[in-house]
Each structure stands twice: as structure tokens, then as C-alpha cells.
Design an enzyme around this catalytic site. Sequence first.
Site, mmCIF file in Angstrom:
data_model
loop_
_atom_site.group_PDB
_atom_site.id
_atom_site.type_symbol
_atom_site.label_atom_id
_atom_site.label_comp_id
_atom_site.label_asym_id
_atom_site.label_seq_id
_atom_site.Cartn_x
_atom_site.Cartn_y
_atom_site.Cartn_z
ATOM 1 N N LYS A 115 0.855 -1.182 0.000
ATOM 2 C CA LYS A 115 0.000 0.000 0.000
ATOM 3 C C LYS A 115 0.897 1.239 0.000
ATOM 4 O O LYS A 115 1.863 1.295 0.757
ATOM 5 C CB LYS A 115 -0.907 -0.043 1.242
ATOM 6 C CG LYS A 115 -2.197 0.690 1.089
ATOM 7 C CD LYS A 115 -3.261 0.241 2.061
ATOM 8 C CE LYS A 115 -4.472 1.147 1.966
ATOM 9 N NZ LYS A 115 -5.618 0.647 2.697
ATOM 10 N N GLU B 91 -19.886 -5.583 9.530
ATOM 11 C CA GLU B 91 -20.886 -4.801 10.259
ATOM 12 C C GLU B 91 -21.961 -5.675 10.893
ATOM 13 O O GLU B 91 -22.427 -5.397 12.001
ATOM 14 C CB GLU B 91 -21.531 -3.767 9.322
ATOM 15 C CG GLU B 91 -20.625 -2.598 8.931
ATOM 16 C CD GLU B 91 -19.610 -2.922 7.851
ATOM 17 O OE1 GLU B 91 -19.678 -4.035 7.271
ATOM 18 O OE2 GLU B 91 -18.736 -2.084 7.557
ATOM 19 N N ARG C 281 -26.259 -2.720 6.008
ATOM 20 C CA ARG C 281 -26.243 -4.168 5.800
ATOM 21 C C ARG C 281 -26.484 -4.947 7.092
ATOM 22 O O ARG C 281 -26.596 -6.164 7.061
ATOM 23 C CB ARG C 281 -24.959 -4.614 5.111
ATOM 24 C CG ARG C 281 -23.690 -4.301 5.831
ATOM 25 C CD ARG C 281 -22.492 -4.922 5.129
ATOM 26 N NE ARG C 281 -22.421 -4.565 3.705
ATOM 27 C CZ ARG C 281 -21.458 -4.964 2.887
ATOM 28 N NH1 ARG C 281 -20.493 -5.727 3.343
ATOM 29 N NH2 ARG C 281 -21.439 -4.610 1.629
HETATM 30 C C1 LIG Z 1 -19.316 -2.355 4.140
HETATM 31 C C2 LIG Z 1 -18.147 -1.427 4.197
HETATM 32 N N1 LIG Z 1 -17.580 -1.156 5.388
HETATM 33 C C3 LIG Z 1 -16.533 -0.309 5.453
HETATM 34 C C4 LIG Z 1 -16.030 0.269 4.331
HETATM 35 C C5 LIG Z 1 -14.917 1.301 4.434
HETATM 36 N N2 LIG Z 1 -13.686 0.838 3.778
HETATM 37 C C6 LIG Z 1 -13.341 1.262 2.561
HETATM 38 S S1 LIG Z 1 -11.918 0.604 2.031
HETATM 39 C C7 LIG Z 1 -11.719 -0.242 3.457
HETATM 40 C C8 LIG Z 1 -10.507 -1.092 3.634
HETATM 41 C C9 LIG Z 1 -10.391 -2.082 2.550
HETATM 42 O O1 LIG Z 1 -9.210 -2.807 2.709
HETATM 43 P P1 LIG Z 1 -8.705 -3.710 1.513
HETATM 44 O O2 LIG Z 1 -9.847 -4.436 0.926
HETATM 45 O O3 LIG Z 1 -7.583 -4.522 2.018
HETATM 46 O O4 LIG Z 1 -8.212 -2.676 0.438
HETATM 47 P P2 LIG Z 1 -6.948 -1.683 0.506
HETATM 48 O O5 LIG Z 1 -7.510 -0.350 0.854
HETATM 49 O O6 LIG Z 1 -6.010 -2.195 1.524
HETATM 50 O O7 LIG Z 1 -6.390 -1.701 -0.854
HETATM 51 C C10 LIG Z 1 -12.765 -0.003 4.333
HETATM 52 C C11 LIG Z 1 -12.889 -0.559 5.679
HETATM 53 C C12 LIG Z 1 -16.651 -0.039 3.105
HETATM 54 N N3 LIG Z 1 -16.242 0.508 1.961
HETATM 55 N N4 LIG Z 1 -17.688 -0.891 3.077
#
Ligand SMILES: Cc1ncc(C[n+]2csc(CCOP(=O)(O)OP(=O)(O)O)c2C)c(N)n1
Length: 636
Positions: free
Chosen positions: A279, A364, A392
Site C-alpha cells: 500500500k 458490520e 447491511r
Molecule cells: C461495508 C463497508 N464497510 C466499510 C467500508 C470502508 N472501507 C473502505 S476501504 C476499506 C478497507 C479495505 O481494505 P482492503 O480491501 O484490504 O483494500 P486496501 O484499501 O487495503 O487496498 C474499508 C474498511 C466499506 N467501503 N464498506
Amino acid sequence: MLERVPDQNEIRQMDRKQLNTLSKEIREFLLDRVSKKGGHLASNLGTVELTLALWRCFDFPKDKLIFDVGHQCYTWKLLTGRMDGFDHFREFGGMSGFPKTNESPYDTFNTGHSSTSLSAGLGLVRARDLKGEDYKVISVIGDGAFTGGEAYEALNNASALRTNFIIILNDNEMSISRNVGGVTKLLTNARSSKGYNNLKTGVKKVLSGSQGGQALIRTIDDTKDSLKELMMPSGMIFENMGLKYLGPVDGHDVLGMEKIIRSAMRMNRAVVIHVLTQKGRGYEPARMHPLLYHGVGPFDLETGIVPKPHEEPTYADILGGFMAESGEKHPEICAVTAAMGENVGFHRFKKRFRNRFFDVGIAEQHAVTFAAGLAKGGMHPYTAIYSSFLQRAYDQIIMDAALQKLPVVFLLDRAGLVGRDGETHHGLFDIPYMTSIPNMTVLAPRDGAEFRKMLDWSVHFDGPLSIRYPRGAAGQCEPGPDDVAYGKAEKAVYYRDGGGMTTDVSILSAGTMYPIALECAGKLKEQGVSSSVVNVRFLKPLDEDAILSASENASLVVTLEDGLLTGGFGEQAAALIAKASGLLKKPAVRSFGVRDTFVPQGTVAELQKWCGIDAESIVRDVLAALRQEKTEEKEC
Ligand SMILES: Cc1ncc(C[n+]2csc(CCOP(=O)(O)OP(=O)(O)O)c2C)c(N)n1
């Protein structure tokens, strides 16, 4: 800097050196644009080579690519003809920061909420097969999104698949914060089995030069599954489910990934390719601080300094202060977050009360039932989840918390309009969905001071409770808020000359529409229209006395909310007033909120205008309604 994005064939023909140069230039481009417009920087810096590898392997848009969450799609947008879109990126009317099917034929499926890409991908695969069509489906899911239950529901379902479905697991060890839980352990184990792949490649290299080496290589390939089982038990969880596991592979080596993707393309089953990325890759500040640069506003590219967007405390700051202080006084208080601990303001609590801080991952539904369990066990869980992500967990809120009257406090951050993340992230549904639940109490503060009062009050509240508040600076309205009393609105504030109770207009305001309500009252007074403003505070139960007395004393009642009108506060207040006034037509009620639509991206001010809930639009509408009423009266 890129002057022109090379087309797909040019990219397919590039050698390693050219691909490295292109990757570097893409990163420079993204850094330049995101530093000006803001966006999800760190995730996108990590997926440049992965996107190039996919671009080289597949035939898009015939083949279908789905990005989970969708926040890592910037290189994709660049490659698919949307370079100019970055000029108005994430602006009102401009290009979205997420995949949008109405923006490009290359975007297969709208995403924004996590852990949906495997279900959607599998659905496409089944549709493809049923219709006898011929295209590949690829879902790209991060290790953070991979903590969400829906991903496992899809994997479970995909295990029986006998046709091709490619799942790219983009593992950078980070969710927004560092990733958590057993899935993370599983992937860490798999990651460390990189040695197995290196060993295998090394052995093959040596053998290829020796006599009889090719035959031996074939034997290795034939026995590799059992060898893998011996050396790499982690990928086996997928294999034992009936899915093929490939990797781990370096996610910054385009050619290495291409090789493995091409072998996955030949398999008649669901294949998980485990890709390791970094990242923030290529920009040291983002690599060192991926949390800060996950979703970032405009920043100084040279120094990496990110200006703090708000001078005043934000709602998250206020929650953070309350939690840190109350955690000391009330040992039963716990904090529950679904992978958003820092964003919702729990970091101080996490530091001081580590054993009472729970980050459950992007889960969630589990967060809510887990909090209900905590409450059942005598704890007082404060569960902070963004309004749109809590959608959700509707069933869990009803069945596990509300039905059993458990004292779970739901803190709905980012309620209302959120701005540049657009449609998928606005918190517009929570007033209808929360107020429709029996046993639930729903509060909405008008400003930061009232939010703090509500939080202090919540400590002694024994039952399911929800508080909704918006993104950003908390602001302060004068005079300070009244003390909180169950089911009671604040006293009305009058904008008129002279005394008495009657006014032309009664404005009933929900939550942070309050400053707009006061602005409207000021503007109406300038036009000779008197009004009163009530901060209703409780969206459930509604303060019937306050609402009815406001309606009895005015010829027009105006309700204001920054959420969906259908089933929202305005409709509920109007129903109450209609019931009380029986067959009488008066008073008229005009409700301002979001009409039956999805709201696009833009600044909050632009979007308020778009929805017609800014002071100017409201006043214009109210004056027109008053004029119309006068005309009708005359005609009568
Ligand atoms: C249902 C839901 N909960 C929380 C989020 C907020 N959110 C957006 S990106 C993320 C982290 C995602 O991590 P990853 O899939 O590993 O992707 P990275 O950002 O590390 O590339 C979160 C918690 C979301 N988009 N959807």
C-alpha cells in the site's frame, strides 16, 4: 508525465523495462492528480502493476472485471480512456472515484461497499454459462474486504463451480488500519510460503539446463499439489473448499503475475490468485503512513504534508474525547468498530483500554450481534459504524439488539450528505431504517455541544439507542443546548417582532439541519415572515407536544432533514399533525429532505443545493407556498 496513455496492444508488447517506466509514470500522474483533488491514494499506488497485468491478459470490456469496494480503480480509469476525467475528479458532475457502469462500458459493476465482488462475479459467471456466452470474469478483492462475511458466502457457493472464475486476492496487509483477525493470520502464513514458490522456480531453473531435466520438471509439476500441501497448509483452506489457490505472487511484477493469471485462465473452476502488494508503493509518505493516505484530501506533494481539513473539533473528535473520559469512569463501556477505529475517533480509547476495544474487521453484521452479546453479558458497547455501512446490518439491529431491548449504543457517523465519495457513501437511509424499529430510541444532535450532552446522557440509558451525526466539523450554535430529557425537543426559538406564540411558519429541524433552519428563519424575517424553530432532537420517540404545539400556532409547518423523505422525519411529523388536525386541512406541512433518488458526488454545499435543502432553496419554496396559500384563501 504521461502525455498519452498507450493503447492495450502497445502495453501488451512492452518489455519489463518499459512496463516499469509506465508504472512509474502512472504513479506520478496519480500523485499529481490526487494531491490536487484528494482521493484514495495509498490503495491505488499499490495496484498499478496488478491492473497492468490484468490489462495485458484479458480482452476488456468483453471480459468483466469487478473491483471490490472500488476505491483502487484509478489506474483502471486511466487505462480505459478516462485520463481527462481526472481534471474534475470526484467533483460535482465530474468523474467518480469509484467504478460506475454509467461512466464507462469497462466498469462492470458499481461498488463502494466492501466484500461484494465475489458474489457479483459469481452471479455473472452463472449468467454467462446459462446464456452460453464466452467471457472471463475477474473479481479483485483486498485482504481487508476479505474479512467481510459476504466474501465467504460467495466462496462457499463458488466451490461447486466447474467453469472459470478468477479471484484476485490483493493482499497488502492493510485494511484502512492494519488488518485484523484470523483471516490476516491465514494470509500471513500463506505469504510466508513464498519460499515454496521461489524454491520451486529455483529447482526448475537448475533442472532445465541438465540432461533429463524437462522430464523431471514435468514430474515436479505433476506432484506439485502434494508438495504444496506439505509445505503450504494455508492455501489449503481454499483447496479443501474446492477452489484452486495460486500464489503468492509479487504484485509489483507485471510479467510474473501475467504468467500465473494466464495459467488460471485455463482452469475450469474458481481460482484464487494470492497477490502481494504494498500500500502506498512509490511514494514514501504514503508507504510509511497508509492510514493517513488511504482516503486523503488535497496535500503538498513535495513535503507530503496533509493539511488538517477542519479547524473545529469533528464529531469523531468529540466521540473520541467522550470515550476516553467515560472509559475511565465506566468500566462496562466498550468500543466496537468494523475496521474504522481511527475514522470514528476510537484511537485514544484503543490506546488506554485495549481489552475493551474491538475491531472486528469489515463485518458490520457481526459487529452488531457481537455488541448485542457484549450487552447481554453486562457490558455497554458503543458501536460506531458509518450510516451507509450499517445498512447491511439492519436485521441484526432488529433481531439481536432491539427485540431483546439490549443497551447497545449505535453511533451512526457520516449520516447525511458526505460529499465527494458520492452515491454509495451518503448516509441517507438511516432515519427511515432506524426509526422504524420498535424499542429503538433515535437521537440527532444539532451541533458538537449537543452531541456531547447526548453521549453523556447515553451512559445511563438502558436500551437500544442510536445517535446519528454527520461527517466533519461539529460546529456550535448559540445559545448552548438544553439538557437532554428523554423524548423532549428543545424549546422553540422565535424569529418575529413582538410576543405571543403564533408565527407564520414553524420550522421543525432534525439534527444538523439546525444552522440551516436558523438561517432560513433569519431570511424569512427579512421578508416580513415570522417563524419559530424547534430542534426536535429525538427522531424517535417524536416529541408530540412540541410538534403539535408548533403546528397549532402557524399556518405552515416546515420539516428539515438531511436524509430520505420516504419514511423519514418529515413524513412522520406530517402524519402526526394530520392525525391531530382530523379533517381540517390546516396547517399545511412542507417537508424538505432527499426525494426518492440517489445523490451524486460533490461538496456538501453543492449537494444541499441539488437536493433543495440549502437555506436559499428552502426560503424560496416557503415564500412560494405562503403566496399560494394567500391566493387560495382569497379565492375561497
Ligand atoms: C461495508 C463497508 N464497510 C466499510 C467500508 C470502508 N472501507 C473502505 S476501504 C476499506 C478497507 C479495505 O481494505 P482492503 O480491501 O484490504 O483494500 P486496501 O484499501 O487495503 O487496498 C474499508 C474498511 C466499506 N467501503 N464498506
